[in-house]
Design an enzyme around this catalytic site. Structure first.
Site, short mmCIF file in Angstrom:
data_model
loop_
_atom_site.label_atom_id
_atom_site.label_comp_id
_atom_site.label_asym_id
_atom_site.label_seq_id
_atom_site.Cartn_x
_atom_site.Cartn_y
_atom_site.Cartn_z
N SER A 139 32.16 71.45 31.18
CA SER A 139 31.45 72.81 31.17
C SER A 139 32.51 73.80 31.17
O SER A 139 33.54 73.64 31.38
CB SER A 139 30.60 73.00 32.18
OG SER A 139 29.99 74.08 32.52
N TYR A 152 29.42 72.45 41.71
CA TYR A 152 29.25 72.16 40.24
C TYR A 152 30.60 72.70 39.58
O TYR A 152 31.20 71.89 38.68
CB TYR A 152 28.10 73.00 39.64
CG TYR A 152 28.05 72.65 38.21
CD1 TYR A 152 27.45 71.37 37.77
CD2 TYR A 152 28.17 73.62 37.34
CE1 TYR A 152 27.20 71.30 36.22
CE2 TYR A 152 27.97 73.25 35.75
CZ TYR A 152 27.76 72.26 35.39
OH TYR A 152 27.54 71.84 33.94
N LYS A 156 33.42 70.17 37.64
CA LYS A 156 33.83 70.31 36.17
C LYS A 156 35.12 70.20 35.87
O LYS A 156 35.87 69.86 35.18
CB LYS A 156 33.02 71.29 35.59
CG LYS A 156 31.55 70.80 35.36
CD LYS A 156 31.26 69.39 34.73
CE LYS A 156 29.66 68.97 34.43
NZ LYS A 156 29.65 68.01 33.75
#
Ligand SMILES: *[C@@H]1O[C@H](CO)[C@@H](O)[C@H](O)[C@H]1NC(C)=O
Ligand SMILES: *[C@@H]1O[C@H](CO)[C@@H](O)[C@H](O)[C@H]1NC(C)=O
Ligand SMILES: *[C@@H]1O[C@H](CO)[C@@H](O)[C@H](O)[C@H]1NC(C)=O
Length: 254
Positions: A139, A152, A156
């Protein structure tokens, strides 16, 4: 037909970027092994794949070590080999350092990092045999920093670092490892993070200013980039983390 005769395993294949990638690669000739948690949802995607190459479907929970092992082993048993692994399954949860929890950290890391780590580890001996490759779905949050999605973002970054480290570890064996780093893409990922319909439409609306191209991305735009990295056209690319984000990674507040 760049993928004719190639066996491709895709995780998280029943929706979003995983589903778009499955359909795209199927029409480019790939023999697919698709995994997800729900058979009905996988069947819907299989129906959109090329009629002559019905995908092999296998359900499982990637955070369950036995399920992950079974996914890899059944794929090998069914096709006899593996050429390409697409680590796509992932989750997002909202939480900042002020209101996150260790449970949240564990949930996000177990799926986004640990399960990929396990599946890739199991796949590598087979990929060495076929001089295959891996594409990880990361991402823009791996490359840049955003508030309110702490676990998150960290997960990533781990995917990106894993991509580079394994790329150099496997380079001499001619196994390539790359990642794509999407920006905001219109999938149900954001809805699943607990956004209300109003928050969701405001979020997609705001993407017009947070992405240089003035819009959020579409899943098939990411699928086509994954197909490129997985194909022989990218024969000299490894360890890359390629933004597919309408320029979002390059934007700074001004
Ligand atoms: C969590 O904290 C951040 C500030 O650190 C805040 O912006 C956000 O709204 C909070 N979220 C919840 C669900 O309380
Ligand atoms: C992709 O990232 C995952 C998670 O960080 C990692 O386990 C996997 O090994 C990476 N792909 C490859 C081939 O390294
Ligand atoms: C890959 O790129 C390197 C560096 O530019 C170059 O030396 C090498 O010849 C290239 N390999 C192929 C197969 O094109």
């Amino acid at each position: 037909m760049a993928f004719l005769g190639k066996v491709v395993l895709i995780t998280g294949a029943s929706s979003g970027i995983g589903a778009a990638t499955a359909i795209h690669l199927s029409h480019l000739g790939a023999s697919l092994s698709l995994t997800g948690r729900n058979l009905k949802n996988l069947e819907k995607i299989a129906d959109q794949c090329h009629k002559e190459r019905k995908p092999f479907l296998i359900t499982g929970e990637l955070t369950n070590e036995d399920d992950t092992k079974n996914i890899l082993e059944s794929t090998i048993k069914h096709f006899g080999k593996l050429d390409i692994l697409i680590n796509n399954a992932g989750t997002i949860e909202r939480g900042s350092i002020e209101n996150t929890s260790l449970d949240q950290y564990d949930r996000v890391f177990n799926l986004n990092v640990r399960s990929m780590y396990q599946l890739t580890m199991l796949a590598v001996p087979h990929l060495i045999k076929t001089k295959g490759n891996v594409v990880n779905v990361s991402s823009v949050n791996g490359l840049r920093s955003f508030p309110g999605v702490l676990a998150y973002c960290m997960s990533k970054s781990a995917v990106d670092q894993f991509t580079r480290c394994t790329a150099i570890e496997l380079g001499s064996k001619q196994v390539r490892v790359n990642a794509v780093n999407p920006g905001v893409v219109i999938t149900n990922l954001h809805e699943r993070s607990g956004m209300s319909p109003e928050e969701l439409s405001a979020f997609f609306e705001r993407s017009k200013t947070t992405h240089a191209l003035g819009r959020p991305g579409q899943a098939d735009e990411v699928a086509k980039t994954i197909a490129f990295l997985a194909s022989d056209d990218a024969s000299n690319i490894t360890g890359a983390t390629l933004p597919v984000d309408g320029g979002r990674h390059a934007l700074c507040p001004r």
